[in-house]
Design a protein around this motif. Structure first.
Motif, short mmCIF file in Angstrom:
data_model
loop_
_atom_site.label_atom_id
_atom_site.label_comp_id
_atom_site.label_asym_id
_atom_site.label_seq_id
_atom_site.Cartn_x
_atom_site.Cartn_y
_atom_site.Cartn_z
N LEU A 132 7.98 5.15 -19.58
CA LEU A 132 8.79 4.70 -18.44
C LEU A 132 8.90 5.81 -17.40
O LEU A 132 8.78 5.56 -16.19
CB LEU A 132 10.19 4.31 -18.92
CG LEU A 132 10.35 2.96 -19.60
CD1 LEU A 132 11.71 2.87 -20.28
CD2 LEU A 132 10.18 1.83 -18.60
N ILE A 133 9.15 7.04 -17.87
CA ILE A 133 9.27 8.15 -16.92
C ILE A 133 7.92 8.45 -16.28
O ILE A 133 7.82 8.70 -15.07
CB ILE A 133 9.86 9.39 -17.62
CG1 ILE A 133 11.28 9.08 -18.11
CG2 ILE A 133 9.88 10.58 -16.68
CD1 ILE A 133 11.93 10.19 -18.90
N PHE A 134 6.84 8.40 -17.08
CA PHE A 134 5.50 8.56 -16.50
C PHE A 134 5.26 7.52 -15.41
O PHE A 134 4.70 7.82 -14.35
CB PHE A 134 4.43 8.42 -17.58
CG PHE A 134 4.27 9.61 -18.49
CD1 PHE A 134 4.64 10.88 -18.08
CD2 PHE A 134 3.72 9.45 -19.75
CE1 PHE A 134 4.48 11.97 -18.92
CE2 PHE A 134 3.55 10.53 -20.60
CZ PHE A 134 3.94 11.80 -20.19
N ALA A 135 5.65 6.28 -15.68
CA ALA A 135 5.44 5.20 -14.71
C ALA A 135 6.22 5.46 -13.42
O ALA A 135 5.72 5.20 -12.31
CB ALA A 135 5.85 3.86 -15.32
N GLY A 136 7.45 5.98 -13.57
CA GLY A 136 8.22 6.30 -12.38
C GLY A 136 7.56 7.39 -11.54
O GLY A 136 7.55 7.31 -10.31
N LEU A 137 7.01 8.40 -12.19
CA LEU A 137 6.29 9.45 -11.47
C LEU A 137 5.07 8.89 -10.75
O LEU A 137 4.80 9.22 -9.59
CB LEU A 137 5.86 10.54 -12.45
CG LEU A 137 6.97 11.32 -13.16
CD1 LEU A 137 6.37 12.25 -14.23
CD2 LEU A 137 7.79 12.13 -12.16
N ASP A 138 4.33 8.05 -11.45
CA ASP A 138 3.10 7.48 -10.90
C ASP A 138 3.41 6.59 -9.69
O ASP A 138 2.74 6.67 -8.66
CB ASP A 138 2.42 6.67 -12.00
CG ASP A 138 0.94 6.43 -11.74
OD1 ASP A 138 0.32 7.23 -11.02
OD2 ASP A 138 0.41 5.44 -12.29
N GLY A 139 4.44 5.76 -9.83
CA GLY A 139 4.80 4.87 -8.72
C GLY A 139 5.30 5.62 -7.52
O GLY A 139 5.00 5.26 -6.37
N TRP A 140 6.09 6.67 -7.77
CA TRP A 140 6.58 7.47 -6.65
C TRP A 140 5.45 8.13 -5.89
O TRP A 140 5.44 8.15 -4.66
CB TRP A 140 7.56 8.52 -7.17
CG TRP A 140 8.02 9.48 -6.09
CD1 TRP A 140 9.00 9.28 -5.18
CD2 TRP A 140 7.49 10.78 -5.83
NE1 TRP A 140 9.13 10.37 -4.36
CE2 TRP A 140 8.22 11.30 -4.74
CE3 TRP A 140 6.49 11.54 -6.40
CZ2 TRP A 140 7.96 12.57 -4.22
CZ3 TRP A 140 6.24 12.81 -5.87
CH2 TRP A 140 6.96 13.30 -4.80
N ARG A 141 4.49 8.69 -6.63
CA ARG A 141 3.34 9.32 -5.95
C ARG A 141 2.62 8.32 -5.06
O ARG A 141 2.30 8.60 -3.91
CB ARG A 141 2.39 9.91 -7.00
CG ARG A 141 1.17 10.64 -6.44
CD ARG A 141 -0.02 9.74 -6.21
NE ARG A 141 -0.22 8.86 -7.34
CZ ARG A 141 -0.87 7.71 -7.27
NH1 ARG A 141 -1.36 7.28 -6.12
NH2 ARG A 141 -1.01 6.94 -8.34
N ARG A 142 2.36 7.13 -5.59
CA ARG A 142 1.66 6.12 -4.77
C ARG A 142 2.49 5.76 -3.54
O ARG A 142 1.96 5.67 -2.42
CB ARG A 142 1.38 4.88 -5.62
CG ARG A 142 0.66 3.78 -4.84
CD ARG A 142 0.21 2.64 -5.72
NE ARG A 142 1.35 1.94 -6.32
CZ ARG A 142 1.21 0.90 -7.15
NH1 ARG A 142 -0.01 0.47 -7.48
NH2 ARG A 142 2.27 0.31 -7.66
N GLN A 143 3.79 5.58 -3.73
CA GLN A 143 4.67 5.24 -2.62
C GLN A 143 4.63 6.30 -1.53
O GLN A 143 4.51 6.00 -0.33
CB GLN A 143 6.09 5.08 -3.16
CG GLN A 143 7.13 4.70 -2.12
CD GLN A 143 8.52 4.69 -2.71
OE1 GLN A 143 8.83 5.46 -3.62
NE2 GLN A 143 9.39 3.82 -2.20
N MET A 144 4.70 7.57 -1.93
CA MET A 144 4.71 8.65 -0.95
C MET A 144 3.35 8.86 -0.31
O MET A 144 3.25 9.13 0.89
CB MET A 144 5.20 9.94 -1.61
CG MET A 144 6.67 9.96 -1.94
SD MET A 144 7.76 9.92 -0.49
CE MET A 144 8.36 8.23 -0.60
N ALA A 145 2.29 8.77 -1.11
CA ALA A 145 0.95 8.98 -0.56
C ALA A 145 0.62 7.93 0.49
O ALA A 145 -0.04 8.22 1.50
CB ALA A 145 -0.09 8.95 -1.69
N LEU A 146 1.08 6.71 0.29
CA LEU A 146 0.76 5.63 1.22
C LEU A 146 1.77 5.51 2.35
O LEU A 146 1.40 5.17 3.49
CB LEU A 146 0.69 4.29 0.46
CG LEU A 146 -0.38 4.19 -0.63
CD1 LEU A 146 -0.31 2.83 -1.32
CD2 LEU A 146 -1.78 4.41 -0.05
#
Length: 493
Positions: free
Chosen positions: A266-280
């Motif tokens: 779950l925490i990994f998923a939150g990190l991954d989603g945040w990166r995508r959100q910020m990169a885009l």
């Protein structure tokens, strides 16, 4: 090859796990929510349990052949211009320890700003590293510490040329920032690495109007809490690496020594989603947060008795080098109440949670998760607070020491004092003794007392009066501070 930031490897792997209907005979024992407590399922929602799968043997296969986590870390590194990125599900408290252990070992020296978080001190205790404390820049008028200057780090290196590297905290929880580029140059002239505890700076890479972030400034290792100013889950942390002064395999090995063998997907998923959100969308989102924060700051300035600390307050000769406006630190001196009183009133009467709280301020951080509805509630509550402040009890006095009085001698290594023979003595008899524990006003979590420091009456008075005024001290052996844990006399070496 250009990184594809529309992808989110961890989230995609979780989605595939659900769609394929994997049946697990492994931990976690709730078995995709089926065995979870019904009331917990109702409160938390099944999505929490459905995303709670093993990282290896669940999210990825038993040999990690899908490289799910590795691909997510590579995308994160690309998004923030790092050479390597490591995910942590144990918060930046673990990440900063791994960084320290990759730079120095037992009885080796590390330059450390004395405004460091308690997790840094915990790293010193665990490792046996000898700290060389670098003095922050003290604002005696506002009773605040700003990050040490590059000149102070240079002087510390000159006095301790055998130091293995340096660690600086920037931004501080108050939003004050160091001149990281010059500090990095000071380190690199000696081929020494710079660690930046940038726990409060996850958002910095994503908008040009924010202070420079550690990797762009030339730091070697940067530790970032994605749950603080980003949109990851609590305990979501990353640490980034660049250059050749710290081998990536060594940093990974040190992190593995400390990290859990059961990381949260779950925490990994939150990190991954945040990166995508910020990169885009990062620049757009952070631009909106900055505009909203500017509106809030202007509105608070119109409330009698309140002042939002800004660049003019925090930056200048002898102060910080740069400033992040998003923490929203409000000085309440004009209302005659303490930050402790204000935070308690806001929670009890308006269900508003302030973060940073001290004897005269509260922190009201704005992120890209806020909008005019949430900030409108905040401003309404602050106006109400200003109206009732005169009816609140007079703020208890906190005996805040001067900068000179606040600094105590490090008489014994933190590890030796913490693990050595110790006893508890009445606080009235503790001055002149060597502390065997940490005592930390929280938040922001910067210890007032470190293991191995020679206790003084001004610091003890500060803690006693602070506790009476509402200060939170989570770590002393005696939470009432009637006694203090000290090194047995004659046992210190």
């Amino acid at each position: 090859m250009t990184a594809d930031h529309t992808r989110a490897p961890v989230l995609e792997a979780l989605d595939a796990y659900r769609r394929k209907g994997h049946l697990s005979f492994t931990p976690p024992g709730h078995k995709q929510a089926r065995g979870a407590d019904p009331e917990a399922r109702e409160i938390l929602g099944d999505a929490v349990y459905l995303g709670d799968v093993l990282a290896t043997g669940g999210l990825d296969d038993r040999l990690t052949r899908g490289r799910v986590l590795q691909r997510a870390q590579e995308l994160m590194a690309d998004a923030v211009h790092a050479d390597h990125t490591f995910f942590s599900t144990c918060g930046s408290s673990l990440s900063v320890k791994a960084a320290m252990l990759s730079v120095a070992g037992p009885h080796e020296k590390l330059l450390v700003g004395r405004d460091a978080h308690k997790s840094v001190v915990s790293g010193l205790i665990i490792s046996g590293i000898e700290p060389v404390w670098v003095e922050p820049r003290w604002d005696a008028e506002r009773h605040l510490a700003h990050p040490p200057s590059a000149e102070e780090f240079n002087r510390a290196f000159e006095a301790h040329p055998d130091a293995r590297g340096a660690l600086v905290t920037s931004p501080t929880p108050y939003g004050a920032c160091a001149d990281l580029r010059t500090i990095a140059e000071v380190c690199h002239r000696r081929a020494r690495p710079l660690i930046v505890d940038e726990a409060w700076g996850a958002h910095l890479p994503f908008h040009p109007d924010l202070p420079s972030w550690a990797m762009d400034a030339g730091a070697d290792i940067c530790v970032t809490s994605i749950h603080k100013m980003g949109s990851g889950l609590e305990q979501g942390s990353v640490f980034h690496l660049q250059g050749d002064l710290v081998p990536p395999a060594l940093l990974g090995m040190r992190a593995d020594l400390l990290g859990t063998t059961s990381p949260s997907s779950l925490i990994f998923a939150g990190l991954d989603g945040w990166r995508r959100q910020m990169a885009l969308h990062g620049e757009e989102l952070m631009g909106g947060a900055l505009s909203l924060a500017a509106e809030v700051r202007a509105a608070v300035e119109e409330i009698d008795g309140m002042h939002v600390n800004g660049r003019d307050d925090f930056c200048g000769p002898g102060l910080a080098d740069d400033f992040d406006p998003l923490p929203g630190v409000i000085d309440l001196t004009g209302l005659g109440i303490s930050g402790f009183q204000a935070a308690d009133w806001l929670r009890e009467h308006r269900q508003i949670e302030a973060h940073l709280v001290d004897h005269r301020r509260i922190g009201t951080q704005i992120t890209h998760g806020d909008d005019r509805e949430t900030t409108g509630e905040l401003l309404s509550a602050l106006r109400d607070l200003a109206r009732v402040a005169r009816d609140l009890p007079r703020a208890p006095r906190v005996a805040v020491p001067s900068p000179a009085e606040l600094r105590m001698e490090q008489a014994v290594l933190p590890r030796d004092a913490f693990f050595g023979p110790a006893e508890e003595v009445p606080v009235a008899e503790a001055a002149g003794r060597v502390a065997a524990e940490m005592i930390t006003p929280y938040p922001p979590g910067i210890p007032a007392v470190l293991p191995g420091e020679l206790l003084t009456e001004p610091v003890l008075a500060y803690l006693r009066t602070g506790l009476e005024a509402g200060m939170h001290l989570p770590d002393p052996t005696d939470p009432e501070l009637e006694t203090v844990r000290v090194v047995v006399e004659g046992a210190a070496k």
